[in-house]
Design a protein around this motif. Structure first.
Motif, mmCIF file in Angstrom:
data_model
loop_
_atom_site.group_PDB
_atom_site.id
_atom_site.type_symbol
_atom_site.label_atom_id
_atom_site.label_comp_id
_atom_site.label_asym_id
_atom_site.label_seq_id
_atom_site.Cartn_x
_atom_site.Cartn_y
_atom_site.Cartn_z
ATOM 1 N N ASP A 1 11.783 -6.454 -10.841
ATOM 2 C CA ASP A 1 11.358 -7.522 -9.941
ATOM 3 C C ASP A 1 12.030 -8.849 -10.268
ATOM 4 O O ASP A 1 11.764 -9.854 -9.617
ATOM 5 N N GLU A 2 12.916 -8.877 -11.266
ATOM 6 C CA GLU A 2 13.572 -10.099 -11.697
ATOM 7 C C GLU A 2 14.714 -10.474 -10.754
ATOM 8 O O GLU A 2 15.694 -9.744 -10.625
ATOM 9 N N PRO A 3 14.611 -11.634 -10.069
ATOM 10 C CA PRO A 3 15.638 -12.020 -9.079
ATOM 11 C C PRO A 3 17.049 -12.129 -9.651
ATOM 12 O O PRO A 3 18.028 -11.892 -8.928
ATOM 13 N N LEU B 1 18.147 -9.211 2.113
ATOM 14 C CA LEU B 1 17.561 -9.165 3.450
ATOM 15 C C LEU B 1 16.147 -9.732 3.493
ATOM 16 O O LEU B 1 15.734 -10.348 4.486
ATOM 17 N N MET B 2 15.386 -9.530 2.398
ATOM 18 C CA MET B 2 13.970 -9.864 2.388
ATOM 19 C C MET B 2 13.637 -11.129 1.604
ATOM 20 O O MET B 2 12.568 -11.707 1.788
ATOM 21 N N GLY B 3 14.538 -11.505 0.673
ATOM 22 C CA GLY B 3 14.212 -12.606 -0.222
ATOM 23 C C GLY B 3 13.278 -12.204 -1.333
ATOM 24 O O GLY B 3 12.773 -13.034 -2.086
ATOM 25 N N ARG B 4 13.041 -10.928 -1.467
ATOM 26 C CA ARG B 4 12.181 -10.377 -2.515
ATOM 27 C C ARG B 4 12.513 -8.907 -2.699
ATOM 28 O O ARG B 4 13.246 -8.319 -1.890
ATOM 29 N N VAL B 5 11.973 -8.309 -3.741
ATOM 30 C CA VAL B 5 12.199 -6.895 -4.005
ATOM 31 C C VAL B 5 11.059 -6.085 -3.377
ATOM 32 O O VAL B 5 9.898 -6.497 -3.455
ATOM 33 N N PRO B 6 11.354 -4.943 -2.742
ATOM 34 C CA PRO B 6 10.278 -4.102 -2.218
ATOM 35 C C PRO B 6 9.270 -3.762 -3.313
ATOM 36 O O PRO B 6 9.645 -3.520 -4.463
ATOM 37 N N SER C 1 0.822 -1.214 0.000
ATOM 38 C CA SER C 1 0.000 0.000 0.000
ATOM 39 C C SER C 1 0.854 1.261 0.000
ATOM 40 O O SER C 1 0.334 2.367 -0.134
ATOM 41 N N VAL C 2 2.167 1.092 0.161
ATOM 42 C CA VAL C 2 3.086 2.231 0.206
ATOM 43 C C VAL C 2 4.085 2.106 -0.942
ATOM 44 O O VAL C 2 4.812 1.110 -1.044
ATOM 45 N N VAL C 3 4.144 3.115 -1.812
ATOM 46 C CA VAL C 3 5.106 3.122 -2.915
ATOM 47 C C VAL C 3 6.499 3.401 -2.358
ATOM 48 O O VAL C 3 6.680 4.309 -1.537
ATOM 49 N N LYS C 4 7.478 2.607 -2.796
ATOM 50 C CA LYS C 4 8.873 2.819 -2.389
ATOM 51 C C LYS C 4 9.620 3.505 -3.512
ATOM 52 O O LYS C 4 9.707 2.975 -4.625
ATOM 53 N N VAL C 5 10.151 4.698 -3.236
ATOM 54 C CA VAL C 5 10.790 5.528 -4.248
ATOM 55 C C VAL C 5 12.299 5.500 -4.060
ATOM 56 O O VAL C 5 12.804 5.818 -2.977
ATOM 57 N N PHE C 6 13.017 5.113 -5.121
ATOM 58 C CA PHE C 6 14.478 5.091 -5.126
ATOM 59 C C PHE C 6 14.969 5.909 -6.319
ATOM 60 O O PHE C 6 14.208 6.196 -7.245
ATOM 61 N N HIS C 7 16.257 6.237 -6.310
ATOM 62 C CA HIS C 7 16.897 6.765 -7.519
ATOM 63 C C HIS C 7 18.012 5.799 -7.902
ATOM 64 O O HIS C 7 18.872 5.476 -7.073
ATOM 65 N N ALA C 8 17.990 5.332 -9.168
ATOM 66 C CA ALA C 8 18.956 4.333 -9.635
ATOM 67 C C ALA C 8 18.962 3.164 -8.649
ATOM 68 O O ALA C 8 19.936 2.922 -7.935
ATOM 69 N N ALA C 9 17.880 2.426 -8.642
ATOM 70 C CA ALA C 9 17.558 1.524 -7.537
ATOM 71 C C ALA C 9 18.356 0.231 -7.484
ATOM 72 O O ALA C 9 18.361 -0.426 -6.441
ATOM 73 N N ARG C 10 19.007 -0.172 -8.549
ATOM 74 C CA ARG C 10 19.533 -1.524 -8.644
ATOM 75 C C ARG C 10 20.367 -1.963 -7.441
ATOM 76 O O ARG C 10 20.167 -3.040 -6.869
ATOM 77 N N GLN C 11 21.360 -1.149 -7.042
ATOM 78 C CA GLN C 11 22.234 -1.564 -5.943
ATOM 79 C C GLN C 11 21.506 -1.576 -4.606
ATOM 80 O O GLN C 11 21.748 -2.455 -3.771
ATOM 81 N N ASP C 12 20.619 -0.617 -4.403
ATOM 82 C CA ASP C 12 19.820 -0.621 -3.175
ATOM 83 C C ASP C 12 18.925 -1.856 -3.126
ATOM 84 O O ASP C 12 18.797 -2.511 -2.082
ATOM 85 N N LEU C 13 18.315 -2.189 -4.254
ATOM 86 C CA LEU C 13 17.409 -3.329 -4.298
ATOM 87 C C LEU C 13 18.154 -4.643 -4.067
ATOM 88 O O LEU C 13 17.609 -5.576 -3.478
#
Length: 384
Positions: free
Chosen positions: A186-188, A91-96, A73-85
Motif C-alpha cells: 500500500d506504500e505509494p 488510474l485510481m490515485g490509490r492501491v486496490p 468488501s471484495v478481495v482483489k487477487v493478483f500474482h506478482a502484483a507490483r506492476q499491475d498495482l
C-alpha cells in the motif's frame, strides 16, 4: 468468452462481480517505448464467471471497474502484483484494497522464492499454462483468439490457486503473515518515483562528494523529462551518462556536446538547456543540502563467519517451516544482524523474529549451536 468493449457492459459485469467475495485480476501492458505502462487488456474472474476488458476500445470508461477495485468488501487477487498495482495506482490515485498476492502467499506456503505464475499453477492445480502469447503486441487490434485465451487463463487458474493457498495459510496459521506483507504493497513510493528521490535509483560507486549535488539534480531533471514526455529514462539520458556529466560539469552546449555519454546532437535540443541548469543547480548546492544514501550506520564489514552461520540457520528454519528464505530474511538482513543485535530490519520484527530473528541472536551469542543429525542441520541448546 466475454470481451467487454462498452461502458454499460462493464457496469453490468462489475455489479455482478461486486457480489463475489473475491475477484482475480491481471493485466497485459506495453512499456518498451514509454515511461508509464500502456494498459492494453484487463482480465477478471470469480469462481462463477470471467471476462476480458478492452481499455483501448473507443469510448469505454473504466470507472465501474475502478469502483470495484476500490470496494473493500471484495478481495482483489493478483500474482506478482507490483506492476499491475502501478497501473491501477495511476488510474485510481490509490492501491486496490484489500489485496492478496499469490506470489507472496506462495512464499509463505513453501513454494520457493518469487515463484512464477506458470510453475505455481502447475504445482498447486496440476494445470498447464500456455505462455506462447506472453510477448505478443497487446496494443494491436484485433486480438487473436489465441491471445484472448491465453489472457483469460491468467485469471481463471488464479481462482483455484487463491483458494488453495488461502486454505493452506489458514491451516498453518500463516494468514496474518501474508496480511503483513500485503500492507507493504500500500506504500505509494512503490508506484511513483519523485524526481527529488530519483537519484536513489542510480548505482553510485566511487563518486566524489563534490559531484553528488549535480547527480541529484540531473537525476531529478531526467525523471521530470521522462514523465512529461512519457518515454523511458534511458531515452532521455542513460544512467552512466549522469555521472559522466556530473564529473565534467559542462557550462556550455559545446562542452556538453563533447562528452561521450551525451547522444549526438543532444546539445542542440530544447532539453539541453534544462540539463545545463540542473548541473549548475547541483554545483550550487551546499553540502548540508545534498542528500546521502541511507546506510546501516556501520562502516565495518559484517563478520564473514557469523554471516555464514546465520545463512545456514536461515536455510534450516526456512525448510523447517516450509517458507521461502527470502521471505524470512534478506542478505542485507543477515549482514545487519551479524553486525548488531539491535538491527532495524524486517527479520527482527513480527513473525520473522519468532521464526528466525531470536534464534539468530542466540546463535551469535552461543546460546545455541548448529550440528548435524544424519544429513540434517539441527539446533543444540546450551544451558546457561
Amino acid at each position: 468468452m466475454q470481451v467487454i468493449e462498452k461502458t454499460e457492459d462493464l457496469r453490468r459485469l462489475c455489479e455482478v462481480f461486486r457480489e463475489a467475495p473475491f475477484v482475480t485480476v491481471d493485466t497485459e501492458f506495453m512499456r518498451e517505448r514509454t515511461y508509464y505502462s500502456q494498459l492494453c487488456l484487463i482480465q477478471v474472474a470469480t469462481t462463477e464467471d470471467a471476462a476480458i476488458i478492452d481499455p483501448l476500445a473507443p469510448g469505454i470508461d473504466l470507472e465501474p471497474l475502478l469502483a470495484l477495485l476500490a470496494d473493500e468488501s471484495v478481495v482483489k487477487v493478483f500474482h506478482a502484483a507490483r506492476q499491475d498495482l502501478e497501473i491501477f495506482y495511476r488510474l485510481m490515485g490509490r492501491v486496490p484494497q484489500p489485496l492478496f498476492d499469490t506470489q507472496i502467499a506462495a512464499m509463505a506456503c513453501g513454494y520457493g522464492d518469487q515463484v512464477g505464475y506458470e510453475p505455481l499453477v502447475r504445482a498447486v492445480t496440476g494445470a498447464q499454462v500456455d505462455k506462447g502469447s506472453r510477448f505478443t503486441d497487446w496494443s494491436k487490434r484485433p486480438l487473436s483468439e489465441k491471445q484472448l485465451t491465453y489472457a483469460l487463463g491468467d485469471v481463471t487458474h488464479l481462482v483455484d490457486v487463491y483458494l488453495a493457498l488461502q486454505k493452506k495459510l489458514a491451516e498453518t496459521g500463516r494468514t496474518a503473515w501474508v496480511a503483513e506483507e500485503m500492507a507493504v504493497l500500500d506504500e505509494p513510493t512503490l508506484y511513483f518515483t519523485s524526481p527529488e528521490t530519483a537519484w536513489q535509483r542510480l548505482k553510485l560507486r566511487n563518486i566524489r562528494p563534490k559531484d553528488m549535488g549535480a547527480i541529484v539534480q540531473l537525476a531529478a531533471w531526467r525523471e521530470r523529462e521522462a514523465q512529461q514526455k512519457d518515454v523511458p529514462r534511458a531515452r532521455v539520458v542513460k544512467d552512466e551518462a549522469i555521472t559522466e556529466i556530473a564529473r565534467a560539469a559542462p557550462t556550455t552546449v559545446a562542452e556538453l556536446g563533447a562528452l561521450r555519454g551525451v547522444p549526438t546532437g543532444f546539445e542542440r535540443s530544447r532539453s539541453a538547456a534544462g540539463l545545463l541548469e540542473a548541473v549548475a543547480a547541483g554545483k550550487a548546492m551546499s553540502r548540508d543540502d545534498i542528500p546521502q544514501k541511507e546506510t546501516s550506520g556501520q562502516n565495518q564489514p559484517a563478520p564473514a563467519d557469523v554471516v555464514d552461520l546465520l545463512r545456514v540457520l536461515l536455510k534450516r528454519q526456512s525448510e523447517l517451516h516450509g517458507v521461502a528464505p527470502k521471505l524470512l530474511a534478506s542478505s542485507a538482513d543477515i549482514e545487519a544482524i551479524a553486525l548488531s543485535d539491535d538491527a532495524n530490519v524486517p527479520a527482527m520484527r513480527g513473525w520473522r523474529r519468532e521464526v528466525f530473528g531470536d534464534l539468530a541472536l542466540k546463535l551469535k551469542h552461543g546460546a545455541v549451536s548448529l550440528g548435524l543429525k544424519g544429513k540434517s542441520v539441527t539446533l543444540i541448546n546450551h544451558k546457561a
